[in-house]
Structure formats: structure tokens, C-alpha cells
Design a protein around this motif. Sequence first.
Motif, PDB file in Angstrom:
ATOM      1  N   TYR A  16       1.073  -1.171  -0.019  1.00 45.88           N
ATOM      2  CA  TYR A  16       0.166   0.069   0.055  1.00 45.88           C
ATOM      3  C   TYR A  16       0.984   1.100   0.049  1.00 45.88           C
ATOM      4  O   TYR A  16       1.938   1.275   0.644  1.00 45.88           O
ATOM      5  CB  TYR A  16      -0.984  -0.022   1.255  1.00 45.88           C
ATOM      6  CG  TYR A  16      -2.098  -0.655   1.167  1.00 45.88           C
ATOM      7  CD1 TYR A  16      -1.983  -2.305   1.623  1.00 45.88           C
ATOM      8  CD2 TYR A  16      -3.324  -0.497   0.929  1.00 45.88           C
ATOM      9  CE1 TYR A  16      -3.009  -3.089   1.728  1.00 45.88           C
ATOM     10  CE2 TYR A  16      -4.432  -1.434   0.685  1.00 45.88           C
ATOM     11  CZ  TYR A  16      -4.224  -2.641   1.026  1.00 45.88           C
ATOM     12  OH  TYR A  16      -5.401  -3.459   1.106  1.00 45.88           O
TER      13      TYR A  16
ATOM     14  N   GLY B 209      -2.232  12.309   5.225  1.00 48.14           N
ATOM     15  CA  GLY B 209      -3.637  12.734   5.322  1.00 48.14           C
ATOM     16  C   GLY B 209      -4.560  12.052   4.460  1.00 48.14           C
ATOM     17  O   GLY B 209      -5.984  12.290   4.524  1.00 48.14           O
ATOM     18  N   GLN B 210      -3.946  10.854   3.697  1.00 49.88           N
ATOM     19  CA  GLN B 210      -4.904   9.985   3.045  1.00 49.88           C
ATOM     20  C   GLN B 210      -4.905   8.497   3.625  1.00 49.88           C
ATOM     21  O   GLN B 210      -4.255   8.205   4.412  1.00 49.88           O
ATOM     22  CB  GLN B 210      -4.490  10.095   1.580  1.00 49.88           C
ATOM     23  CG  GLN B 210      -4.624  11.384   1.090  1.00 49.88           C
ATOM     24  CD  GLN B 210      -4.146  11.358  -0.469  1.00 49.88           C
ATOM     25  OE1 GLN B 210      -4.045  10.151  -1.031  1.00 49.88           O
ATOM     26  NE2 GLN B 210      -3.895  12.410  -1.101  1.00 49.88           N
ATOM     27  N   GLY B 211      -5.991   7.672   3.137  1.00 47.77           N
ATOM     28  CA  GLY B 211      -6.034   6.361   3.565  1.00 47.77           C
ATOM     29  C   GLY B 211      -4.992   5.527   2.625  1.00 47.77           C
ATOM     30  O   GLY B 211      -4.895   6.142   1.522  1.00 47.77           O
ATOM     31  N   PRO B 212      -4.688   4.427   3.139  1.00 45.88           N
ATOM     32  CA  PRO B 212      -3.823   3.487   2.302  1.00 45.88           C
ATOM     33  C   PRO B 212      -4.550   3.161   0.958  1.00 45.88           C
ATOM     34  O   PRO B 212      -5.611   2.810   0.886  1.00 45.88           O
ATOM     35  CB  PRO B 212      -3.529   2.327   3.223  1.00 45.88           C
ATOM     36  CG  PRO B 212      -4.059   2.675   4.410  1.00 45.88           C
ATOM     37  CD  PRO B 212      -5.062   3.712   4.497  1.00 45.88           C
TER      38      PRO B 212
ATOM     39  N   LEU C 165      -4.061   0.704  -2.287  1.00 45.45           N
ATOM     40  CA  LEU C 165      -3.489  -0.690  -2.538  1.00 45.45           C
ATOM     41  C   LEU C 165      -2.752  -0.367  -3.865  1.00 45.45           C
ATOM     42  O   LEU C 165      -3.433  -0.028  -4.936  1.00 45.45           O
ATOM     43  CB  LEU C 165      -4.748  -1.676  -2.779  1.00 45.45           C
ATOM     44  CG  LEU C 165      -4.243  -3.100  -3.251  1.00 45.45           C
ATOM     45  CD1 LEU C 165      -3.233  -3.596  -2.059  1.00 45.45           C
ATOM     46  CD2 LEU C 165      -5.504  -4.007  -3.659  1.00 45.45           C
TER      47      LEU C 165
ATOM     48  N   TYR D  15     -11.189   3.253   9.691  1.00 46.60           N
ATOM     49  CA  TYR D  15     -11.581   2.722   8.278  1.00 46.60           C
ATOM     50  C   TYR D  15     -12.560   1.746   8.215  1.00 46.60           C
ATOM     51  O   TYR D  15     -12.377   0.413   8.597  1.00 46.60           O
ATOM     52  CB  TYR D  15     -10.396   2.215   7.532  1.00 46.60           C
ATOM     53  CG  TYR D  15      -9.190   3.356   7.402  1.00 46.60           C
ATOM     54  CD1 TYR D  15      -8.001   3.406   7.985  1.00 46.60           C
ATOM     55  CD2 TYR D  15      -9.320   4.363   6.244  1.00 46.60           C
ATOM     56  CE1 TYR D  15      -7.136   4.307   8.022  1.00 46.60           C
ATOM     57  CE2 TYR D  15      -8.381   5.301   6.224  1.00 46.60           C
ATOM     58  CZ  TYR D  15      -7.239   5.171   7.288  1.00 46.60           C
ATOM     59  OH  TYR D  15      -6.482   6.372   6.946  1.00 46.60           O
TER      60      TYR D  15
ATOM     61  N   TYR E 224      -9.834  -2.318   0.022  1.00 42.83           N
ATOM     62  CA  TYR E 224      -9.592  -0.962  -0.617  1.00 42.83           C
ATOM     63  C   TYR E 224      -9.910   0.014   0.560  1.00 42.83           C
ATOM     64  O   TYR E 224     -11.033   0.200   1.078  1.00 42.83           O
ATOM     65  CB  TYR E 224     -10.325  -0.674  -1.686  1.00 42.83           C
ATOM     66  CG  TYR E 224      -9.980  -1.196  -2.969  1.00 42.83           C
ATOM     67  CD1 TYR E 224     -10.706  -2.504  -3.683  1.00 42.83           C
ATOM     68  CD2 TYR E 224      -8.911  -0.911  -3.664  1.00 42.83           C
ATOM     69  CE1 TYR E 224     -10.357  -3.225  -4.585  1.00 42.83           C
ATOM     70  CE2 TYR E 224      -8.449  -1.646  -4.755  1.00 42.83           C
ATOM     71  CZ  TYR E 224      -9.195  -3.160  -5.348  1.00 42.83           C
ATOM     72  OH  TYR E 224      -8.682  -3.776  -6.385  1.00 42.83           O
ATOM     73  N   PHE E 225      -9.153   0.727   0.690  1.00 41.84           N
ATOM     74  CA  PHE E 225      -9.413   1.678   2.092  1.00 41.84           C
ATOM     75  C   PHE E 225      -9.774   3.169   1.630  1.00 41.84           C
ATOM     76  O   PHE E 225      -9.442   3.685   0.306  1.00 41.84           O
ATOM     77  CB  PHE E 225      -7.892   2.105   2.900  1.00 41.84           C
ATOM     78  CG  PHE E 225      -7.641   0.892   3.866  1.00 41.84           C
ATOM     79  CD1 PHE E 225      -7.105  -0.264   3.149  1.00 41.84           C
ATOM     80  CD2 PHE E 225      -7.312   1.012   5.186  1.00 41.84           C
ATOM     81  CE1 PHE E 225      -6.420  -1.313   4.066  1.00 41.84           C
ATOM     82  CE2 PHE E 225      -7.121   0.096   5.985  1.00 41.84           C
ATOM     83  CZ  PHE E 225      -6.659  -1.029   5.522  1.00 41.84           C
ATOM     84  N   GLY E 226     -10.973   3.720   2.246  1.00 40.38           N
ATOM     85  CA  GLY E 226     -10.962   5.006   2.108  1.00 40.38           C
ATOM     86  C   GLY E 226     -10.447   6.187   2.669  1.00 40.38           C
ATOM     87  O   GLY E 226      -9.344   5.701   3.101  1.00 40.38           O
ATOM     88  N   THR E 227     -11.066   7.178   3.030  1.00 38.96           N
ATOM     89  CA  THR E 227     -10.297   8.288   3.858  1.00 38.96           C
ATOM     90  C   THR E 227     -10.709   8.078   5.213  1.00 38.96           C
ATOM     91  O   THR E 227     -10.072   8.682   6.126  1.00 38.96           O
ATOM     92  CB  THR E 227     -10.965   9.669   3.355  1.00 38.96           C
ATOM     93  OG1 THR E 227     -12.207   9.583   3.341  1.00 38.96           O
ATOM     94  CG2 THR E 227     -10.337   9.838   1.915  1.00 38.96           C
TER      95      THR E 227
END
Lengths: 116, 109
Positions: free
Chosen positions: A35, A40-43, A45, B87, B98-101
Motif C-alpha cells: 500500500y 492525510g489520506q487512506g492507504p 492498494l 476505516y 480498498y481503504f477510503g479516507t
Amino acid sequence: EAGVAQSPRYKIIEKRQSVAFWCNPISGHATLYWYQQILGQGPKLLIQFQNNGVVDDSQLPKDRFSAERLKGVDSTLKIQPAKLEDSAVYLCASSLEGIANTGELFFGEGSRLTVL
Amino acid sequence: DAKTTQPPSMDCAEGRAANLPCNHSTISGNEYVYWYRQIHSQGPQYIIHGLKNNETNEMASLIITEDRKSSTLILPHATLRDTAVYYCIVRGTGNQFYFGTGTSLTVIP
């Protein structure tokens, strides 16, 4: 039980240079994930391996990123040449497959890349 | 791509229950809902997951609506150490996550 190992923990390079990150998953875990997490963001893929085969690399920028898991155990993620926007934490995760699989991901501590 | 929608931030008083909502209106019948949290500078940590039924473990409870289009993660007695980004993830049939914010939860003393 040893966790997911990643190295290096920190890396600073200049743009257009190359860098490689290494990941050793938990023993026996067939699935390995890379990842990218920008501040500031999510991981996000990048790539998913099942043993030594690629399951999903739809979000991997293939013009500059590559990854391999030749023997189905440890894995290397390479960036060449690096851009400023590649500055991020690169997280490796693994999961166990099989009838007892809960699908839980186990994450390493990450490799923080700074591109100057 | 992330299939979930979460509020960007929430506050909760210490000792009170924290209820974190998640919408996953396009979820398929065999897709699981997972919750992870990420404390600053650490990798995400698994909390709980479920398919249809409500689930509870030592960390939290997961309530999934009957139509499975949304869920709520409940931390029954929030502590300062629960301050993190949470999350909600729909696990793909190929075991993709799939991760979001996420939702940034702040527990207030």
C-alpha cells in the motif's frame, strides 16, 4: 510470532533516483499487499500477491513502480525514477489463506519515503 | 476503489460510547465489512469484521443493517487511546482491501 518486517524504515532520495523497499510477511501467509499512504489520506492498494502470482496491480503506476515476490515469501517494491509525489509511507501487509482465514490483514510498520 | 462512505471526523467524550457510521450501499451479498484503525505513524490494526449478523469482540461491536447497506462500529467505553483514524472497508471477493479516507475519531477528556 514475528510480525510483518519492512525495511528500511526511512529513506530520503532526490527525484529521479531509484529506491527499493523490502517486506517479509508473517510465516505461512500466502497473500501479500503493498500500500501507498500519502499524508492525510487512506492507504492505497498498489499490488496484491497470492503466493508468487499477482492478483491485483490495477493501481500500480507501472511506468515507474515494480514489485516482485519471486519465491512466494518476501517481496520487493521498487520505484525508478522517483518523483516528488511518491513521498509517502509504503505499507506491507500479509494475510493467511485457507479455511481458517478471517481475511485479517497484518501490517508492518511501514517505510517512509521522502523525495526531494 | 473504496466502496464505503464515512464522515471525515467525530468527537467522543472519554468513557462514553463512540458510534462510527459507514455507508456501503453497493455491497454484494458475499462481501464482508471490515473495520481497521490507524493510530498516528503506525500501520492499520484490525478491529472486527462481519457479513450479515452483528458481531462483538473484546475491542468493539459491529452492527450491520438488515439490508447490509450500512454499518456502525461501536466502541463501548472510549478511552484516549482510541483516538485514531477508523476505516470501514468492504472486502472484495479476491481478498482486496480498498481503504477510503476514514473517520478521524478524537476522544476528549
